[in-house]
Design a protein around this motif. Sequence first.
Motif, PDB file in Angstrom:
ATOM      1  N   GLY A  73      32.017  31.052 -28.830  1.00  0.00           N
ATOM      2  CA  GLY A  73      31.337  31.514 -30.046  1.00  0.00           C
ATOM      3  C   GLY A  73      32.297  31.421 -31.216  1.00  0.00           C
ATOM      4  N   ILE A  81      33.785  26.592 -28.572  1.00  0.00           N
ATOM      5  CA  ILE A  81      32.381  26.229 -28.301  1.00  0.00           C
ATOM      6  C   ILE A  81      31.474  27.176 -29.084  1.00  0.00           C
ATOM      7  N   MET A 104      27.331  26.400 -37.832  1.00  0.00           N
ATOM      8  CA  MET A 104      28.671  27.006 -37.765  1.00  0.00           C
ATOM      9  C   MET A 104      29.694  25.923 -37.380  1.00  0.00           C
ATOM     10  N   PHE A 120      42.530  38.071 -38.487  1.00  0.00           N
ATOM     11  CA  PHE A 120      42.865  37.761 -37.088  1.00  0.00           C
ATOM     12  C   PHE A 120      44.376  37.834 -36.887  1.00  0.00           C
ATOM     13  N   PRO A 172      26.896  27.470 -29.973  1.00  0.00           N
ATOM     14  CA  PRO A 172      25.602  26.771 -29.938  1.00  0.00           C
ATOM     15  C   PRO A 172      25.051  26.450 -31.327  1.00  0.00           C
ATOM     16  N   LEU A 181      24.754  40.001 -28.116  1.00  0.00           N
ATOM     17  CA  LEU A 181      24.010  39.566 -26.923  1.00  0.00           C
ATOM     18  C   LEU A 181      23.363  40.762 -26.234  1.00  0.00           C
ATOM     19  N   PHE A 226      22.542  32.188 -37.327  1.00  0.00           N
ATOM     20  CA  PHE A 226      23.895  31.722 -37.620  1.00  0.00           C
ATOM     21  C   PHE A 226      23.905  30.373 -38.335  1.00  0.00           C
ATOM     22  N   GLY A 236      32.231  30.037 -34.011  1.00  0.00           N
ATOM     23  CA  GLY A 236      31.729  30.113 -35.379  1.00  0.00           C
ATOM     24  C   GLY A 236      32.337  29.042 -36.257  1.00  0.00           C
ATOM     25  N   SER A 279      35.163  36.407 -29.942  1.00  0.00           N
ATOM     26  CA  SER A 279      35.341  37.324 -31.058  1.00  0.00           C
ATOM     27  C   SER A 279      33.995  37.617 -31.726  1.00  0.00           C
ATOM     28  N   PHE A 280      33.596  38.858 -31.680  1.00  0.00           N
ATOM     29  CA  PHE A 280      32.343  39.321 -32.302  1.00  0.00           C
ATOM     30  C   PHE A 280      31.117  38.543 -31.808  1.00  0.00           C
ATOM     31  N   VAL A 281      31.147  38.197 -30.527  1.00  0.00           N
ATOM     32  CA  VAL A 281      29.988  37.552 -29.892  1.00  0.00           C
ATOM     33  C   VAL A 281      29.248  38.574 -29.025  1.00  0.00           C
TER      34      VAL A 281
HETATM   35  C1  LIG Z   1      29.350  37.092 -35.496  1.00  0.00           C
HETATM   36  S1  LIG Z   1      29.650  35.388 -35.179  1.00  0.00           S
HETATM   37  C2  LIG Z   1      31.397  35.382 -34.837  1.00  0.00           C
HETATM   38  C3  LIG Z   1      32.003  34.020 -35.052  1.00  0.00           C
HETATM   39  C4  LIG Z   1      33.506  33.953 -34.752  1.00  0.00           C
HETATM   40  N1  LIG Z   1      33.798  34.187 -33.368  1.00  0.00           N
HETATM   41  C5  LIG Z   1      34.239  34.922 -35.630  1.00  0.00           C
HETATM   42  O1  LIG Z   1      34.767  35.924 -35.134  1.00  0.00           O
HETATM   43  O2  LIG Z   1      34.278  34.672 -36.835  1.00  0.00           O
HETATM   44  C6  LIG Z   1      28.943  35.196 -33.583  1.00  0.00           C
HETATM   45  C7  LIG Z   1      29.029  33.750 -33.083  1.00  0.00           C
HETATM   46  O3  LIG Z   1      28.612  33.732 -31.727  1.00  0.00           O
HETATM   47  C8  LIG Z   1      27.845  32.582 -31.521  1.00  0.00           C
HETATM   48  N2  LIG Z   1      26.988  32.744 -30.352  1.00  0.00           N
HETATM   49  C9  LIG Z   1      25.804  33.383 -30.273  1.00  0.00           C
HETATM   50  N3  LIG Z   1      25.273  33.221 -29.051  1.00  0.00           N
HETATM   51  C10 LIG Z   1      26.165  32.496 -28.332  1.00  0.00           C
HETATM   52  C11 LIG Z   1      26.196  31.978 -27.013  1.00  0.00           C
HETATM   53  N4  LIG Z   1      25.180  32.180 -26.192  1.00  0.00           N
HETATM   54  N5  LIG Z   1      27.255  31.236 -26.618  1.00  0.00           N
HETATM   55  C12 LIG Z   1      28.301  31.031 -27.455  1.00  0.00           C
HETATM   56  N6  LIG Z   1      28.325  31.485 -28.724  1.00  0.00           N
HETATM   57  C13 LIG Z   1      27.270  32.200 -29.161  1.00  0.00           C
HETATM   58  C14 LIG Z   1      27.069  32.436 -32.816  1.00  0.00           C
HETATM   59  O4  LIG Z   1      26.518  31.130 -32.990  1.00  0.00           O
HETATM   60  C15 LIG Z   1      28.119  32.785 -33.843  1.00  0.00           C
HETATM   61  O5  LIG Z   1      28.862  31.671 -34.274  1.00  0.00           O
END
Ligand SMILES: C[S@@+](CC[C@H](N)C(=O)[O-])C[C@H]1O[C@@H](n2cnc3c(N)ncnc32)[C@H](O)[C@@H]1O
Length: 207
Positions: A51, A71, A77, A28, A73, A120, A10, A53, A114-116
Amino acid sequence: MVKNSSEVLFNAIAPIYGIFFDYQRRQFNRSLEQAKTRLDLSKYQSILDVGCGTGALCFVLHENGLSVTGIDPAAGMLKIAKRKLTGHNISLLQASVLEPLPFADKSFDVTIASFVAHGLKPDERRKMYHEMSRLSRSKVLIYDYNQKRSPLTTLLEWLEQGDYFRFIKHAESEMVNCLSDLKQCFSSVEVVHTTGQASFYICTPQN
Ligand SMILES: C[S@@+](CC[C@H](N)C(=O)[O-])C[C@H]1O[C@@H](n2cnc3c(N)ncnc32)[C@H](O)[C@@H]1O
């Protein structure tokens, strides 16, 4: 702090994500409009975007009158989010939902990711559901893929090597089972499809 592969990915693609900021805002807004009869955000005051982004959803939620905290990590982003959200009263913090977040229990009316989730692993998703449940007074919203697939998404998600293919098959039962397995995630899960490949999984947190 050691970066995991998701953070590296990311951080690398953050500038590309940033290009789609306005497109994402429109998407959105459209999805929230479509889900409005089942998901009325005007009832709530505060929301945590897990997440977040590059911040497009934070922007839309703020426009909708919510007090927003984001928030993520991935420093790359967040750097773009900070730039895009300059002048708006939105708090951003570098943190992973897989570690206890620095907020007291039930700090937010709603938490949203959203899309997190699909990126995982199953045990990580359960940790995320649990942490979001801990922080939410009213709803946990998982906005993510449903089982409708497109060739482009299939290719991109195969390249990302996340858990997309398992997630789309088991998302709803997994959220429900998180309740029965651990007795600590959600007391109900409702799925609201929006057009295209995404759905809102509207979950009621455990008290
Ligand atoms: C596909 S992007 C989606 C970003 C945003 N939510 C959107 O819909 O545009 C996934 C996001 O989840 C974050 N992410 C990944 N692992 C995470 C974690 N353990 N905790 C929080 N965010 C996380 C990534 O850094 C990334 O910004």
